[in-house]
Design a protein around this motif. Structure first.
Motif, PDB file in Angstrom:
ATOM      1  N   ILE A   7       3.491  74.556  24.153  1.00 22.50           N
ATOM      2  CA  ILE A   7       4.116  74.500  23.802  1.00 22.50           C
ATOM      3  C   ILE A   7       4.861  73.759  23.121  1.00 22.50           C
ATOM      4  O   ILE A   7       4.770  73.590  21.957  1.00 22.50           O
ATOM      5  CB  ILE A   7       5.835  75.860  23.321  1.00 22.50           C
ATOM      6  CG1 ILE A   7       4.831  77.165  24.450  1.00 22.50           C
ATOM      7  CG2 ILE A   7       6.497  76.695  22.724  1.00 22.50           C
ATOM      8  CD1 ILE A   7       6.571  77.951  24.500  1.00 22.50           C
ATOM      9  N   ALA A   8       5.894  72.822  23.721  1.00 19.40           N
ATOM     10  CA  ALA A   8       6.439  71.342  22.822  1.00 19.40           C
ATOM     11  C   ALA A   8       4.714  71.018  21.971  1.00 19.40           C
ATOM     12  O   ALA A   8       4.950  69.944  20.858  1.00 19.40           O
ATOM     13  CB  ALA A   8       6.814  70.972  23.882  1.00 19.40           C
ATOM     14  N   ASP A   9       3.794  70.045  22.658  1.00 10.00           N
ATOM     15  CA  ASP A   9       2.530  70.001  21.741  1.00 10.00           C
ATOM     16  C   ASP A   9       2.106  70.968  21.440  1.00 10.00           C
ATOM     17  O   ASP A   9       1.647  69.880  20.070  1.00 10.00           O
ATOM     18  CB  ASP A   9       1.667  69.521  23.115  1.00 10.00           C
ATOM     19  CG  ASP A   9       1.991  68.617  24.396  1.00 10.00           C
ATOM     20  OD1 ASP A   9       2.483  67.938  24.007  1.00 10.00           O
ATOM     21  OD2 ASP A   9       1.144  68.727  25.304  1.00 10.00           O
ATOM     22  N   LEU A  10       1.937  71.841  21.101  1.00  2.37           N
ATOM     23  CA  LEU A  10       1.680  72.757  20.236  1.00  2.37           C
ATOM     24  C   LEU A  10       2.357  72.676  18.548  1.00  2.37           C
ATOM     25  O   LEU A  10       1.468  72.261  17.918  1.00  2.37           O
ATOM     26  CB  LEU A  10       0.907  74.114  20.293  1.00  2.37           C
ATOM     27  CG  LEU A  10       0.597  75.031  19.098  1.00  2.37           C
ATOM     28  CD1 LEU A  10      -0.869  74.466  18.304  1.00  2.37           C
ATOM     29  CD2 LEU A  10       0.056  76.260  19.499  1.00  2.37           C
ATOM     30  N   LEU A  11       3.626  73.062  19.058  1.00  2.48           N
ATOM     31  CA  LEU A  11       4.999  72.879  17.735  1.00  2.48           C
ATOM     32  C   LEU A  11       4.668  71.348  17.033  1.00  2.48           C
ATOM     33  O   LEU A  11       4.668  71.305  15.936  1.00  2.48           O
ATOM     34  CB  LEU A  11       6.098  72.436  18.492  1.00  2.48           C
ATOM     35  CG  LEU A  11       6.418  74.130  19.255  1.00  2.48           C
ATOM     36  CD1 LEU A  11       8.118  74.336  19.335  1.00  2.48           C
ATOM     37  CD2 LEU A  11       6.087  75.444  17.706  1.00  2.48           C
ATOM     38  N   LYS A  12       4.431  70.503  17.782  1.00  3.55           N
ATOM     39  CA  LYS A  12       4.597  68.649  17.590  1.00  3.55           C
ATOM     40  C   LYS A  12       3.089  68.881  16.321  1.00  3.55           C
ATOM     41  O   LYS A  12       3.280  67.849  15.189  1.00  3.55           O
ATOM     42  CB  LYS A  12       4.692  67.825  18.475  1.00  3.55           C
ATOM     43  CG  LYS A  12       5.670  67.262  19.268  1.00  3.55           C
ATOM     44  CD  LYS A  12       5.757  66.234  20.335  1.00  3.55           C
ATOM     45  CE  LYS A  12       5.188  66.240  21.910  1.00  3.55           C
ATOM     46  NZ  LYS A  12       4.797  65.635  22.820  1.00  3.55           N
ATOM     47  N   GLN A  13       2.233  69.326  16.983  1.00 10.73           N
ATOM     48  CA  GLN A  13       0.664  69.404  16.742  1.00 10.73           C
ATOM     49  C   GLN A  13       0.751  70.082  15.403  1.00 10.73           C
ATOM     50  O   GLN A  13       0.407  69.362  13.861  1.00 10.73           O
ATOM     51  CB  GLN A  13      -0.271  70.229  17.685  1.00 10.73           C
ATOM     52  CG  GLN A  13      -1.572  69.701  16.959  1.00 10.73           C
ATOM     53  CD  GLN A  13      -2.613  70.431  17.222  1.00 10.73           C
ATOM     54  OE1 GLN A  13      -2.604  71.255  18.438  1.00 10.73           O
ATOM     55  NE2 GLN A  13      -3.998  70.861  16.984  1.00 10.73           N
ATOM     56  N   ARG A  14       2.384  71.233  14.756  1.00 13.03           N
ATOM     57  CA  ARG A  14       2.017  71.969  14.064  1.00 13.03           C
ATOM     58  C   ARG A  14       3.001  70.959  12.967  1.00 13.03           C
ATOM     59  O   ARG A  14       2.757  71.094  11.363  1.00 13.03           O
ATOM     60  CB  ARG A  14       2.788  72.657  13.800  1.00 13.03           C
ATOM     61  CG  ARG A  14       1.938  74.278  14.890  1.00 13.03           C
ATOM     62  CD  ARG A  14       2.330  75.300  15.165  1.00 13.03           C
ATOM     63  NE  ARG A  14       1.844  76.696  15.947  1.00 13.03           N
ATOM     64  CZ  ARG A  14       2.129  77.381  15.677  1.00 13.03           C
ATOM     65  NH1 ARG A  14       3.368  78.395  15.875  1.00 13.03           N
ATOM     66  NH2 ARG A  14       1.262  78.297  16.948  1.00 13.03           N
ATOM     67  N   ILE A  15       3.542  70.194  13.431  1.00 16.65           N
ATOM     68  CA  ILE A  15       4.377  69.183  12.407  1.00 16.65           C
ATOM     69  C   ILE A  15       3.575  67.936  11.565  1.00 16.65           C
ATOM     70  O   ILE A  15       3.752  67.854  10.861  1.00 16.65           O
ATOM     71  CB  ILE A  15       5.713  68.853  13.290  1.00 16.65           C
ATOM     72  CG1 ILE A  15       6.780  69.658  13.897  1.00 16.65           C
ATOM     73  CG2 ILE A  15       6.674  67.551  12.619  1.00 16.65           C
ATOM     74  CD1 ILE A  15       7.212  69.375  14.570  1.00 16.65           C
ATOM     75  N   ARG A  16       3.337  67.659  12.554  1.00 18.79           N
ATOM     76  CA  ARG A  16       1.988  66.224  12.258  1.00 18.79           C
ATOM     77  C   ARG A  16       0.555  67.005  11.111  1.00 18.79           C
ATOM     78  O   ARG A  16       0.523  66.432  10.572  1.00 18.79           O
ATOM     79  CB  ARG A  16       1.004  65.964  13.206  1.00 18.79           C
ATOM     80  CG  ARG A  16       1.959  64.952  14.318  1.00 18.79           C
ATOM     81  CD  ARG A  16       1.018  64.220  15.382  1.00 18.79           C
ATOM     82  NE  ARG A  16       1.682  63.507  16.438  1.00 18.79           N
ATOM     83  CZ  ARG A  16       2.221  63.939  17.042  1.00 18.79           C
ATOM     84  NH1 ARG A  16       1.416  64.907  17.987  1.00 18.79           N
ATOM     85  NH2 ARG A  16       2.953  62.721  18.392  1.00 18.79           N
ATOM     86  N   GLN A  17       0.398  68.046  11.350  1.00 15.97           N
ATOM     87  CA  GLN A  17       0.029  68.633  10.301  1.00 15.97           C
ATOM     88  C   GLN A  17       0.047  69.204   9.005  1.00 15.97           C
ATOM     89  O   GLN A  17      -0.371  70.027   8.624  1.00 15.97           O
ATOM     90  CB  GLN A  17      -1.406  70.081  10.380  1.00 15.97           C
ATOM     91  CG  GLN A  17      -2.295  69.304  12.361  1.00 15.97           C
ATOM     92  CD  GLN A  17      -2.493  70.441  13.249  1.00 15.97           C
ATOM     93  OE1 GLN A  17      -2.939  71.528  12.808  1.00 15.97           O
ATOM     94  NE2 GLN A  17      -3.760  70.278  13.611  1.00 15.97           N
ATOM     95  N   ASN A  18       1.567  69.496   9.102  1.00 13.51           N
ATOM     96  CA  ASN A  18       2.950  69.951   7.849  1.00 13.51           C
ATOM     97  C   ASN A  18       2.700  71.583   7.534  1.00 13.51           C
ATOM     98  O   ASN A  18       2.780  71.886   6.911  1.00 13.51           O
ATOM     99  CB  ASN A  18       1.845  69.045   7.001  1.00 13.51           C
ATOM    100  CG  ASN A  18       3.097  68.589   5.860  1.00 13.51           C
ATOM    101  OD1 ASN A  18       4.183  68.653   5.773  1.00 13.51           O
ATOM    102  ND2 ASN A  18       3.104  68.946   4.621  1.00 13.51           N
ATOM    103  N   LEU A  19       2.543  72.029   9.511  1.00 14.99           N
ATOM    104  CA  LEU A  19       2.882  73.435   9.348  1.00 14.99           C
ATOM    105  C   LEU A  19       3.343  73.608   8.950  1.00 14.99           C
ATOM    106  O   LEU A  19       4.499  74.841   8.451  1.00 14.99           O
ATOM    107  CB  LEU A  19       1.657  74.048   9.945  1.00 14.99           C
ATOM    108  CG  LEU A  19       0.126  73.576  10.238  1.00 14.99           C
ATOM    109  CD1 LEU A  19      -0.354  73.734  11.881  1.00 14.99           C
ATOM    110  CD2 LEU A  19      -0.764  74.699   9.387  1.00 14.99           C
ATOM    111  N   TYR A  20       4.674  72.211   9.287  1.00 13.75           N
ATOM    112  CA  TYR A  20       6.242  72.811   9.073  1.00 13.75           C
ATOM    113  C   TYR A  20       6.347  71.636   9.004  1.00 13.75           C
ATOM    114  O   TYR A  20       6.349  70.578   9.646  1.00 13.75           O
ATOM    115  CB  TYR A  20       6.866  72.888  10.636  1.00 13.75           C
ATOM    116  CG  TYR A  20       6.946  74.131  11.690  1.00 13.75           C
ATOM    117  CD1 TYR A  20       6.460  75.682  10.722  1.00 13.75           C
ATOM    118  CD2 TYR A  20       6.442  73.775  12.963  1.00 13.75           C
ATOM    119  CE1 TYR A  20       6.040  76.180  11.761  1.00 13.75           C
ATOM    120  CE2 TYR A  20       6.222  74.946  13.494  1.00 13.75           C
ATOM    121  CZ  TYR A  20       5.808  76.237  13.177  1.00 13.75           C
ATOM    122  OH  TYR A  20       5.294  77.311  14.272  1.00 13.75           O
ATOM    123  N   PRO A  21       7.131  71.376   7.864  1.00 14.31           N
ATOM    124  CA  PRO A  21       6.931  70.194   6.347  1.00 14.31           C
ATOM    125  C   PRO A  21       8.001  69.782   7.188  1.00 14.31           C
ATOM    126  O   PRO A  21       9.064  70.229   7.280  1.00 14.31           O
ATOM    127  CB  PRO A  21       6.870  71.347   5.494  1.00 14.31           C
ATOM    128  CG  PRO A  21       6.150  72.731   5.406  1.00 14.31           C
ATOM    129  CD  PRO A  21       6.528  72.967   6.793  1.00 14.31           C
TER     130      PRO A  21
END
Length: 238
Positions: A7-21
């Motif tokens: 889950i941590a890896d997926l959340l980091k991926q979303r942050i890097r992709q700016n899905l979570y700005p």
């Protein structure tokens, strides 16, 4: 890899992709627990990883704010979390191999008896393994474990993950570890197997690892190349 690490890896991926700005907040722990079908405790562990790596910052009363400012570009290990090198490197999609340098059974000396709460008649495994990550020498592990607590340990298990055997095959539950970390000079085995130079420092991690019932099951000294591994610690004011 544990669920919270995935889950941590997926959340980091979303942050890097700016899905979570940057500057926004993560969904609440309840929302994330519902999305991933896990407990809030699992989500909390995942968020702790992101916090320790500089991706987020918990804001009391507001939520978890997105920072996306990783503290380090290289891979680091949280000093208060350890599930074994194989699990740790799986987070970074790196291959781990183990070369057995020594594996025998003996009776413990007085120091080993004291650390593992054993009598002089309770045999132990004495293990030295070279751990390679992506074919490069990474750690030289000197490990002592009680035979009666961890029966039927084999070369095949040592070539892979001892912790996976403990948890998946023996059903043992690991609670945590006490560690002492210091810089030391390389010894003859370090020079031979870690490809150290005589004046290279070595990061030695001495640790006692415990089961949830309080029983110590590992007394080890891992010798880490100074340029391959580092540890981080997070201190938060409550």
């Amino acid at each position: 890899m544990n669920k919270y690490e995935t889950i941590a890896d997926l959340l980091k991926q979303r942050i890097r992709q700016n899905l979570y700005p940057v500057g926004s907040f993560l969904p609440s722990q309840s929302e994330l627990a519902s999305e991933f079908d896990v407990s809030r405790m699992t989500i909390n562990k995942a968020i702790n990883i992101l916090t320790m790596e500089g991706f987020v910052s918990p804001q009391r009363g507001f939520g978890t704010k997105i920072l996306n400012r990783p503290f380090w570009n290289n891979d680091v290990s949280p000093v208060d979390q350890y599930n074994g090198l194989t699990s740790e490197m799986a987070r970074y999609h790196r291959d781990v191999e183990s070369k057995i340098i020594n594996f025998d059974v003996a009776f413990p000396d007085s120091d080993e008896q004291a650390h593992l709460s054993l009598t002089a008649q309770q045999p132990i495994y004495r293990i030295i393994r070279l751990r390679l990550v992506n074919k490069e020498p990474y750690i030289l592990e000197h490990t002592i474990m009680p035979v009666d607590l961890i029966p039927n340990l084999t070369d095949e298990i040592l070539h892979h993950s001892i912790y996976a055997y403990l948890q998946d095959e023996l059903g043992l539950q690991i609670a945590g570890a006490y560690r002492n970390i210091q810089a030391v000079k390389p010894d003859a085995l370090d020079l031979q197997y870690l490809n150290c130079k005589p004046d290279d420092p070595v990061l030695e991690v001495a640790q006692m690892v415990y089961l949830k019932n309080g029983q110590p099951f590992e007394y080890s000294h891992s010798r880490n190349r100074y340029d391959k591994r580092s540890f981080t610690e997070l201190s938060l004011r409550k």
